[in-house]
Design a protein around this motif. Structure first.
Motif, PDB file in Angstrom:
ATOM      1  N   ILE A 181      53.908  37.113  41.679  1.00  0.00           N
ATOM      2  CA  ILE A 181      53.227  35.847  41.997  1.00  0.00           C
ATOM      3  C   ILE A 181      54.183  34.681  41.711  1.00  0.00           C
ATOM      4  CG2 ILE A 181      51.325  34.286  41.349  1.00  0.00           C
ATOM      5  CD1 ILE A 181      49.625  36.827  40.776  1.00  0.00           C
ATOM      6  N   GLU A 182      54.830  34.747  40.548  1.00  0.00           N
ATOM      7  CA  GLU A 182      55.765  33.671  40.179  1.00  0.00           C
ATOM      8  C   GLU A 182      56.883  33.516  41.196  1.00  0.00           C
ATOM      9  OE1 GLU A 182      57.051  34.533  36.212  1.00  0.00           O
ATOM     10  OE2 GLU A 182      55.527  33.219  35.341  1.00  0.00           O
ATOM     11  N   ASP A 235      56.833  34.262  44.350  1.00  0.00           N
ATOM     12  CA  ASP A 235      56.305  34.215  45.722  1.00  0.00           C
ATOM     13  C   ASP A 235      56.651  35.473  46.521  1.00  0.00           C
ATOM     14  OD1 ASP A 235      54.991  31.647  45.674  1.00  0.00           O
ATOM     15  OD2 ASP A 235      57.004  30.800  45.467  1.00  0.00           O
ATOM     16  N   ILE A 249      44.433  40.253  42.246  1.00  0.00           N
ATOM     17  CA  ILE A 249      45.728  39.549  42.282  1.00  0.00           C
ATOM     18  C   ILE A 249      45.494  38.073  42.626  1.00  0.00           C
ATOM     19  CG2 ILE A 249      47.959  39.378  43.484  1.00  0.00           C
ATOM     20  CD1 ILE A 249      47.892  42.510  43.614  1.00  0.00           C
ATOM     21  N   GLN A 250      44.574  37.863  43.552  1.00  0.00           N
ATOM     22  CA  GLN A 250      44.189  36.500  43.930  1.00  0.00           C
ATOM     23  C   GLN A 250      43.674  35.735  42.700  1.00  0.00           C
ATOM     24  OE1 GLN A 250      44.627  34.715  46.533  1.00  0.00           O
ATOM     25  NE2 GLN A 250      42.788  34.323  47.680  1.00  0.00           N
ATOM     26  N   ALA A 309      46.514  34.817  40.459  1.00  0.00           N
ATOM     27  CA  ALA A 309      47.266  33.700  41.047  1.00  0.00           C
ATOM     28  C   ALA A 309      46.538  32.376  40.809  1.00  0.00           C
ATOM     29  CB  ALA A 309      47.477  33.938  42.541  1.00  0.00           C
ATOM     30  N   GLN A 310      45.232  32.394  41.009  1.00  0.00           N
ATOM     31  CA  GLN A 310      44.449  31.166  40.781  1.00  0.00           C
ATOM     32  C   GLN A 310      44.549  30.717  39.337  1.00  0.00           C
ATOM     33  OE1 GLN A 310      40.538  32.081  42.236  1.00  0.00           O
ATOM     34  NE2 GLN A 310      41.106  31.522  44.330  1.00  0.00           N
ATOM     35  N   LYS A 353      48.445  29.015  41.307  1.00  0.00           N
ATOM     36  CA  LYS A 353      49.224  29.236  42.528  1.00  0.00           C
ATOM     37  C   LYS A 353      48.308  29.513  43.701  1.00  0.00           C
ATOM     38  CE  LYS A 353      53.854  30.308  41.927  1.00  0.00           C
ATOM     39  NZ  LYS A 353      54.933  30.293  42.913  1.00  0.00           N
ATOM     40  N   ASN A 354      48.610  28.913  44.822  1.00  0.00           N
ATOM     41  CA  ASN A 354      47.863  29.178  46.034  1.00  0.00           C
ATOM     42  C   ASN A 354      48.702  30.077  46.929  1.00  0.00           C
ATOM     43  OD1 ASN A 354      45.385  28.700  47.084  1.00  0.00           O
ATOM     44  ND2 ASN A 354      45.664  26.465  47.088  1.00  0.00           N
ATOM     45  N   LEU A 355      48.350  31.316  47.058  1.00  0.00           N
ATOM     46  CA  LEU A 355      49.195  32.223  47.837  1.00  0.00           C
ATOM     47  C   LEU A 355      48.689  32.323  49.267  1.00  0.00           C
ATOM     48  CD1 LEU A 355      49.443  35.231  45.334  1.00  0.00           C
ATOM     49  CD2 LEU A 355      51.021  33.299  45.557  1.00  0.00           C
ATOM     50  N   LEU A 370      50.299  37.333  49.636  1.00  0.00           N
ATOM     51  CA  LEU A 370      49.329  38.116  48.886  1.00  0.00           C
ATOM     52  C   LEU A 370      49.378  39.592  49.299  1.00  0.00           C
ATOM     53  CD1 LEU A 370      47.009  38.050  46.833  1.00  0.00           C
ATOM     54  CD2 LEU A 370      45.473  37.410  48.687  1.00  0.00           C
TER      55      LEU A 370
END
Ligand code: A3P
Length: 250
Positions: free
Chosen positions: A54-55, A57, A159-160, A163-164, A168-170, A175
């Motif tokens: 996530i970090e 991207d 995972i979403q 991220a939230q 982070k908005n993936l 994702l």
């Protein structure tokens, strides 16, 4: 195996941890630090890889810059957030195999012996019950409590959520890539996550692979009917007043 655990503040720890005890105890989190707090075998490496992806991207090359435990050092003693828990029965089974293959942890003995030791919290890093209760009862402020079983069931959704929590908005493709790259199969073949770079004198993967089975419900292949009944009784007592419904099979 000659390895011994040492007791510190009532908890058995690996000697390397004891040697760094002062540093660990004096660790001071900064306001924007994110800490991953897991009981051994609850999926530490998995959530570390998810957070790293996530970090970065979902940049696989960046994520493979170093072995995962160096990208996200494991801090055994910390006060803030992101605990990941796994049901006790599967954790026990996973830990038993890990302790057999880990040459710097004592031999776990027979499965029956290990079963007792785990229940009594006489294993490295202490009692599963104390760990889970301790985190569950913490102030919910800025703590994201995750379950291994949920990630297994719906990785994209979990995972979403991570991220939230990380702010982070993936986008959908990123994702999807993270879901794919953090799958059991991918992590099993990735040398940055499968611990294959650790010498055999420390982790002997011919005894049991580090990324071993990755399922929910493997305990059914190990617990006898009597052990299961016994465990459920003890669990009820030890977890009294705590309502966490661990998923035991998918
Ligand atoms: P098993 O021994 O049940 O297979 P930790 O990193 O805290 O030591 O946890 C290791 C456990 O997490 C092992 O469980 C390992 O297989 C599992 N694991 C690691 N990566 C995984 C993934 N991507 N999907 C599912 N399980 C995973």
């Amino acid at each position: 195996k000659q390895s011994q655990l040492k007791e510190v503040a009532g908890i058995l720890l690996q000697t390397a941890t004891v040697d760094n005890w002062n540093q660990i105890q004096n660790f001071e989190a900064k306001p924007d630090d994110r800490l991953i707090c897991t009981y051994p075998k609850a999926g530490t490496t998995w959530i570390q890889e998810i957070v790293d992806m996530i970090e970065q991207d979902a940049d696989v090359e960046k994520c493979q810059r170093a072995i995962i435990q160096h990208c996200h050092p494991f801090i055994e003693w910390a006060r803030s957030p992101q605990p990941c828990a796994r049901n006790a029965k599967d954790c026990m089974v996973s830990y038993y195999y890990f302790q057999r293959m880990n040459q710097v942890l004592p031999d776990p003995g027979t499965w029956e012996e290990y079963f007792e030791a785990f229940i009594d919290g006489k294993v490295g890093w202490g009692s599963w019950f104390d760990h889970v209760k301790g985190w569950w009862e913490k102030d919910r402020y800025q703590v994201l409590f995750l379950f291994y079983e949920d990630i297994k069931k719906d990785p994209k959704h979990e995972i979403q959520k991570v991220a939230q929590f990380m702010g982070k908005n993936l986008d959908e493709t990123v994702l999807d890539k993270i879901v794919q790259e953090t799958s059991f199969e991918k992590m099993k073949e990735n040398p940055m996550t499968n611990r294959s770079t650790v010498p055999k004198s420390i982790l002997d993967q011919s005894i049991s692979p580090f990324i071993r089975k990755g399922t929910v419900g493997d305990w059914k292949n190990h617990f006898t009917v009597a052990q299961n009944e016994n465990f459920d009784e003890i669990y009820k007592k030890k977890m009294e007043g705590i309502t966490i419904n661990f998923c035991l099979e998918l």
